[in-house]
Design a protein around this motif. Structure first.
Motif, PDB file in Angstrom:
ATOM      1  N   THR A 624       0.771  -1.289   0.014  1.00 40.62           N
ATOM      2  CA  THR A 624      -0.141   0.117  -0.192  1.00 40.62           C
ATOM      3  C   THR A 624       0.956   1.342   0.155  1.00 40.62           C
ATOM      4  OG1 THR A 624      -1.801  -1.273   1.326  1.00 40.62           O
ATOM      5  CG2 THR A 624      -1.653   1.361   1.426  1.00 40.62           C
ATOM      6  N   ALA A 625       1.825   1.242   0.845  1.00 39.51           N
ATOM      7  CA  ALA A 625       2.763   2.671   0.695  1.00 39.51           C
ATOM      8  C   ALA A 625       3.410   2.541  -0.296  1.00 39.51           C
ATOM      9  CB  ALA A 625       3.998   2.275   2.029  1.00 39.51           C
ATOM     10  N   ARG A 626       3.934   1.654  -1.136  1.00 40.03           N
ATOM     11  CA  ARG A 626       4.379   1.530  -2.494  1.00 40.03           C
ATOM     12  C   ARG A 626       3.412   2.417  -3.575  1.00 40.03           C
ATOM     13  NH1 ARG A 626       9.219  -0.741  -3.495  1.00 40.03           N
ATOM     14  NH2 ARG A 626      10.211  -1.874  -1.807  1.00 40.03           N
ATOM     15  N   ARG A 627       2.225   1.936  -3.428  1.00 39.22           N
ATOM     16  CA  ARG A 627       1.361   2.453  -4.305  1.00 39.22           C
ATOM     17  C   ARG A 627       1.030   4.112  -4.124  1.00 39.22           C
ATOM     18  NH1 ARG A 627      -1.270  -2.426  -3.092  1.00 39.22           N
ATOM     19  NH2 ARG A 627      -2.886  -1.267  -1.713  1.00 39.22           N
ATOM     20  N   ILE A 628       1.136   4.347  -2.746  1.00 34.63           N
ATOM     21  CA  ILE A 628       0.890   5.628  -2.345  1.00 34.63           C
ATOM     22  C   ILE A 628       2.023   6.672  -2.828  1.00 34.63           C
ATOM     23  CG2 ILE A 628       0.541   7.239  -0.604  1.00 34.63           C
ATOM     24  CD1 ILE A 628      -0.884   5.088   0.948  1.00 34.63           C
ATOM     25  N   SER A 629       3.275   6.039  -2.654  1.00 36.71           N
ATOM     26  CA  SER A 629       4.408   6.753  -2.847  1.00 36.71           C
ATOM     27  C   SER A 629       4.533   7.016  -4.452  1.00 36.71           C
ATOM     28  CB  SER A 629       5.636   6.110  -2.457  1.00 36.71           C
ATOM     29  OG  SER A 629       5.862   4.939  -3.164  1.00 36.71           O
ATOM     30  N   ALA A 630       3.991   6.365  -5.250  1.00 36.77           N
ATOM     31  CA  ALA A 630       4.059   6.339  -6.626  1.00 36.77           C
ATOM     32  C   ALA A 630       2.913   7.067  -7.383  1.00 36.77           C
ATOM     33  CB  ALA A 630       4.263   5.100  -7.429  1.00 36.77           C
ATOM     34  N   ASP A 631       1.697   7.316  -6.441  1.00 32.51           N
ATOM     35  CA  ASP A 631       0.512   7.923  -7.054  1.00 32.51           C
ATOM     36  C   ASP A 631       0.905   9.547  -7.107  1.00 32.51           C
ATOM     37  OD1 ASP A 631      -1.731   8.788  -7.600  1.00 32.51           O
ATOM     38  OD2 ASP A 631      -2.801   7.738  -5.925  1.00 32.51           O
ATOM     39  N   THR A 632       1.056  10.111  -8.261  1.00 31.22           N
ATOM     40  CA  THR A 632       1.100  11.406  -8.509  1.00 31.22           C
ATOM     41  C   THR A 632       0.071  12.360  -8.202  1.00 31.22           C
ATOM     42  OG1 THR A 632       0.414  11.138 -10.885  1.00 31.22           O
ATOM     43  CG2 THR A 632       2.715  10.928 -10.280  1.00 31.22           C
ATOM     44  N   THR A 633      -1.224  11.583  -7.855  1.00 26.17           N
ATOM     45  CA  THR A 633      -2.441  12.390  -7.515  1.00 26.17           C
ATOM     46  C   THR A 633      -2.650  12.568  -6.064  1.00 26.17           C
ATOM     47  OG1 THR A 633      -3.922  10.499  -7.444  1.00 26.17           O
ATOM     48  CG2 THR A 633      -3.635  11.450  -9.476  1.00 26.17           C
ATOM     49  N   ALA A 634      -1.719  11.758  -5.337  1.00 23.90           N
ATOM     50  CA  ALA A 634      -1.747  11.897  -3.883  1.00 23.90           C
ATOM     51  C   ALA A 634      -0.931  13.133  -3.358  1.00 23.90           C
ATOM     52  CB  ALA A 634      -1.171  10.602  -3.348  1.00 23.90           C
ATOM     53  N   PRO A 636       1.849  15.459  -1.943  1.00 25.04           N
ATOM     54  CA  PRO A 636       3.196  15.181  -1.827  1.00 25.04           C
ATOM     55  C   PRO A 636       3.587  14.840  -0.295  1.00 25.04           C
ATOM     56  CG  PRO A 636       2.951  17.584  -2.996  1.00 25.04           C
ATOM     57  CD  PRO A 636       1.527  16.947  -2.284  1.00 25.04           C
ATOM     58  N   ASP A 637       3.164  15.581   0.738  1.00 25.71           N
ATOM     59  CA  ASP A 637       3.704  14.782   2.185  1.00 25.71           C
ATOM     60  C   ASP A 637       3.219  13.436   2.481  1.00 25.71           C
ATOM     61  OD1 ASP A 637       1.057  15.709   2.156  1.00 25.71           O
ATOM     62  OD2 ASP A 637       0.943  15.795   4.377  1.00 25.71           O
ATOM     63  N   LEU A 638       2.161  13.264   1.842  1.00 27.94           N
ATOM     64  CA  LEU A 638       1.664  11.749   1.867  1.00 27.94           C
ATOM     65  C   LEU A 638       2.439  10.752   1.219  1.00 27.94           C
ATOM     66  CD1 LEU A 638      -0.324  10.382   3.686  1.00 27.94           C
ATOM     67  CD2 LEU A 638      -1.997  10.629   1.858  1.00 27.94           C
ATOM     68  N   ARG A 639       2.921  11.180  -0.135  1.00 29.11           N
ATOM     69  CA  ARG A 639       3.872  10.185  -0.906  1.00 29.11           C
ATOM     70  C   ARG A 639       5.211  10.063  -0.186  1.00 29.11           C
ATOM     71  NH1 ARG A 639       4.503  13.062  -5.964  1.00 29.11           N
ATOM     72  NH2 ARG A 639       3.306  14.700  -5.627  1.00 29.11           N
ATOM     73  N   GLY A 640       5.484  11.368   0.383  1.00 27.96           N
ATOM     74  CA  GLY A 640       7.053  11.311   1.020  1.00 27.96           C
ATOM     75  C   GLY A 640       6.891  10.410   2.117  1.00 27.96           C
ATOM     76  N   ALA A 641       5.661  10.385   3.065  1.00 31.68           N
ATOM     77  CA  ALA A 641       5.345   9.467   4.192  1.00 31.68           C
ATOM     78  C   ALA A 641       5.361   8.074   3.855  1.00 31.68           C
ATOM     79  CB  ALA A 641       4.316  10.174   4.869  1.00 31.68           C
ATOM     80  N   ALA A 642       4.755   7.879   2.777  1.00 36.16           N
ATOM     81  CA  ALA A 642       4.649   6.641   2.275  1.00 36.16           C
ATOM     82  C   ALA A 642       6.104   5.934   1.779  1.00 36.16           C
ATOM     83  CB  ALA A 642       3.821   6.320   1.192  1.00 36.16           C
ATOM     84  N   PHE A 643       6.753   6.775   1.100  1.00 37.00           N
ATOM     85  CA  PHE A 643       8.185   6.431   0.867  1.00 37.00           C
ATOM     86  C   PHE A 643       8.819   5.998   2.217  1.00 37.00           C
ATOM     87  CE2 PHE A 643      12.703   6.621  -0.516  1.00 37.00           C
ATOM     88  CZ  PHE A 643      12.583   6.138  -1.826  1.00 37.00           C
TER      89      PHE A 643
END
Length: 823
Positions: A624-634, A636-643
């Protein structure tokens, strides 16, 4: 036989004088008073000889509702005067209204509240006729001042006849006033039920009194209806009305409590009666002129104590203005508003930002002029009631005193104890103090201690101080139970019911239960939290709940919930729910949301510290975290946190390569690991970089600091901070200024010592010598530095456009500023 109905306004000195004179002249057999009939067997307690003001506090609790209400009395309350004067002349005094717990009072916390501002239209017309601001000023004009001034000046004639208030004695004017109000109002079902019940008491008293008079003292709104209802013949009635009893499953109780002028004042939110009780107490004690003179002196004393200069000339001006206003407005004796207006006019020399508060009913608004606030406080008064020593107290008061003495704490509460929670005596003291805190008892304030279930702090410091409100609040809290333990448990159960599906609030209740040592609450609270988790939609609140429950599961010695299966089930459900909610968040660049980053951090902690014991599967979480980190519609802070979540769960390894250099999978087989330095290089836009880094640092701060790569790898071998330095240094001035606020917010996740370590690394990277600490402590505010950079850039562009300087920025200066801003 005579029945005298005296309609009153609650807490009116003029009405209180009328009640006293009526009872003294008639010497009735019965004095019937609007008040709770279930307290009739304790009127002797009410008349013990207390220092007023006091109140009858009533509470009610069943499976569906909790209700509390007050019936306050001060020396000039007509109801109090009726009780004391009636007892003094040998009459039987009785309350005749429904008990406070009755459904007729379900929407009231004050028995003597004027519901729905009775007669608002009639009052508005009268105010318009007399050019008066509000009902309180109108009342003073028509009744309080005139009751003393009649013999001296008579009533003002203008406008009285058309409203039926022509010159008569006070009782007739009051009757006409209340009939005017009641004639335009349609009473609600609650008031009709109360009036029907009170009328039964009146008819019973008339039958019992024989030829002797009966005096009935009630709110003026009820007077016309009671007069009509009491005259009705009812063959079915015999004897005194039965006092309603609460349902068998309910608990209802009434006790006397000390009250205060501050709680009685309309300027502090009281629902009924007269504002400025300090003024009306002086009016009752010595008359209108004495009240005016005394309050002027009190107001000046308060202002001078606050450092406000009040000269003799100011006082002369205030007195002249007060007397002039009294003459202009009608009564020759100054009223409360005349005195207040005179003082304000003489002492306030600058513009007022809001209307004078005595021109309307309600609490003093924030931002009131300091002089106006002091005038309101002076007229309010600071009197606090005291109960007679023989007054019965609820069991909770005695239990609280005994518990404090048992653990060696001063019941008067004058100390600042430091408690060691690993020590049995310290833990017992802590639980007693937390139970008092949860019940809202004034004077018990925790200054430091564990803030969550996972907080490693094992000591507390408390500030105990005396408070005039301690005894009233303890008496009121007695409605929850007879002991501190039972009362705190009942209040926490109420908080659970009120929290609904708010997992954050429910977790807070559970933590308070732990601090109070109430193990019996745990299962019910956890069941409620479990339901709240399943329905939660707020990532931040759910994250707070997970952090609290996880801390209790890991460390709790207070409640004994460590490794609890019930807590474990909540943790598992919360991890799944947070990841599901996080994947559904979409949106463009926005300020980093600390609450949702905190929620993902709680998921990380749960997987790290409870994963094996609770069989939490990392693979779905990482996927799930990988999908969020790669989702350009999410965001930025959530993508960085997922990464960051992926990186931190990989044990701090940015990549997972096999010995032959081929890319492998992370340790749980959730897909190929990603390189954080490469991710930063791909997220270099100035409008998103800072927010993305905030998420990364919130989840993987330790991994960022421990990333010691120097060479090799897909990003040229540089560490995360090295790549970040390269990206920021390459920004133009405009780009850097866009990125700067978010970058500063992101680096705030590092404490000062770690920021100094980062600064040292940047100096070493450039081969520079100097103080890393000084680099993190700029002489100027960062905002000013940014503004100076923007100004410098505009000047450079202007010079270049006019052919007076080089085109573009100054790379050396900008790179230096970039480095400082980043660190």
């Amino acid at each position: 036989m005579t029945v005298r109905f005296v309609g009153v306004r609650h807490h009116s000195p003029a009405c209180a004088r009328l009640v006293a004179s009526t009872i003294e002249s008639l010497r009735p057999a019965f004095v019937l008073v609007e008040g709770p009939a279930d307290v009739n067997d304790r009127i002797d307690q009410l008349l013990l000889g207390h220092d007023l003001p006091i109140a009858v506090f009533s509470s009610y609790r069943d499976g569906e509702r909790y209700q509390s209400s007050w019936a306050p009395f001060c020396a000039y309350s007509p109801e109090w005067v009726a009780l004391s004067a009636g007892r003094a002349c040998g009459a039987e005094v009785r309350f005749i209204d429904l008990p406070a717990w009755h459904p007729a009072f379900a929407r009231r916390s004050n028995r003597y509240a004027d519901a729905d501002r009775w007669g608002a239209e009639a009052v508005a017309r009268l105010c318009k006729t007399f050019a008066i601001d509000n009902e309180d000023v109108l009342w003073d004009h028509l009744f309080e001042a005139e009751s003393e001034a009649e013999s001296e000046a008579g009533l003002p004639e203008r406008g009285l006849e058309e409203h039926g208030l022509e010159e008569h004695a006070l009782e007739e004017r009051l009757s006409a006033y209340f009939s005017l109000i009641r004639g335009e109002e349609r009473a609600g079902e609650d008031d009709l039920a109360r009036e029907a019940y009170m009328a039964r008491w009146v008819r019973a008293a008339v039958a019992e009194a024989g030829d002797r008079p009966v005096v009935v003292v009630t709110g003026g709104f009820h007077q016309p209806a009671l007069r009509a209802l009491s005259a009705q013949e009812t063959a079915r009635e015999s004897g005194w009305p039965e006092v309603p009893r609460p349902p068998e499953e309910a608990v209802a109780a009434s006790y006397l409590v000390p009250y205060s002028f501050r709680r009685l004042d309309a300027f502090t939110g009281y629902e009924s009666g007269m504002p400025s009780p300090g003024y009306y107490q002086r009016l009752w004690d010595g008359g209108a002129r004495a009240a005016a003179d005394g309050l002027v002196e009190e107001a000046v004393t308060r202002l001078r104590r606050r450092g406000q200069v009040v000269s003799t000339a100011d006082l002369i001006a205030a007195r002249a203005m007060t007397e002039g206003l009294a003459q202009l407005r009608g009564p020759r004796i100054p009223t409360r508003t005349d005195v207040l207006d005179g003082l304000a006019g003489a002492l306030v020399s600058d513009d007022l930002g809001q209307r004078l508060p005595w021109a309307a009913r309600g609490p003093l608004a924030p931002g009131a002029h300091p002089v106006v606030a002091e005038l309101v406080a002076a007229f309010s008064g600071d009197r606090v009631g005291r109960l007679h020593p023989d007054t019965p107290m609820p069991p909770l008061v005695h239990d609280a005193t005994a518990q404090l003495e048992r653990v060696g704490l001063d019941p008067a509460g004058v100390s600042a104890p430091a408690l060691d929670l690993t020590d049995d005596r310290g833990l017992r003291r802590s639980r007693v103090l937390h139970r008092l805190r949860v019940l809202g008892i004034p004077g018990y304030v925790r200054q430091s201690g564990p803030a969550t279930g996972g907080d490693p702090v094992l000591n507390e410091r408390w500030q105990l101080s005396p408070s005039d409100r301690r005894l009233p609040r303890l008496i009121e809290a007695g409605a929850y139970g007879a002991t501190l333990r039972d009362a705190a448990a009942a209040l926490l159960r109420e908080r659970i019911a009120d929290a609904g599906n708010d997992a954050g609030l429910l977790a807070g209740v559970l933590f308070d239960a732990a601090l109070c040592g109430l193990a019996e609450l745990s299962e019910g609270a956890i069941d409620a939290i479990d339901a709240g988790v399943a329905a939660a939609v707020d990532l931040g609140e759910l994250g707070r709940a997970l952090a609290t429950v996880l801390g209790l599961w890991r460390h709790d010695r207070l409640l004994g919930a460590a490794r609890s299966p019930l807590l474990g089930a909540v943790i598992s459900a919360a991890v799944t729910r947070i990841l599901w909610l996080a994947e559904g968040v979409h949106g463009g660049p926005a300020p980093a949301d600390r609450a949702r980053l905190y929620a993902l951090a709680a998921v990380r902690d749960a997987l790290v510290h409870a994963g094996e014991q609770l069989a939490l599967d990392r693979a779905p979480a990482l996927a799930t975290a990988r999908r969020i980190s790669a989702d350009t519609t999410a965001p930025p802070d959530l993508r960085g946190a997922a990464f960051g979540l992926c990186w931190s769960l990989a044990g701090g390894r940015p990549t997972d390569e096999s010995e032959d250099g081929s890319e492998g999978e992370d340790e749980k087989g959730a897909g190929p690991a990603l390189d954080p330095a490469e991710a930063i290089a791909g997220t270099a836009g100035p409008d998103v970089l800072g927010d993305w880094l905030a998420g990364l640092f919130a989840l993987a701060r330790a991994e960022v600091l421990g990333d010691g790569r120097e060479s090799g790898g897909p990003s040229g071998g540089e560490s995360v901070l090295g790549v970040l330095d390269t990206v920021v240094s390459a920004m133009t001035g405009d780009e850097f200024l866009v990125a700067l606020p978010a970058l500063r917010q992101a680096f705030a996740y590092f404490p000062p010592r770690e920021r100094e370590t980062i600064a040292r690394g940047l100096l070493d990277r450039r081969g520079l010598r100097g103080s890393a600490r000084a680099l993190t402590r700029t002489a100027a505010e960062p905002v000013f530095a940014a503004e100076a950079m923007a100004l410098e850039d505009r000047v450079t562009r202007l010079l270049a456009r006019e052919g007076l300087g080089p085109v573009g920025n100054h790379p050396t200066a900008l790179n230096s500023a970039h480095t400082k801003g980043t660190s």
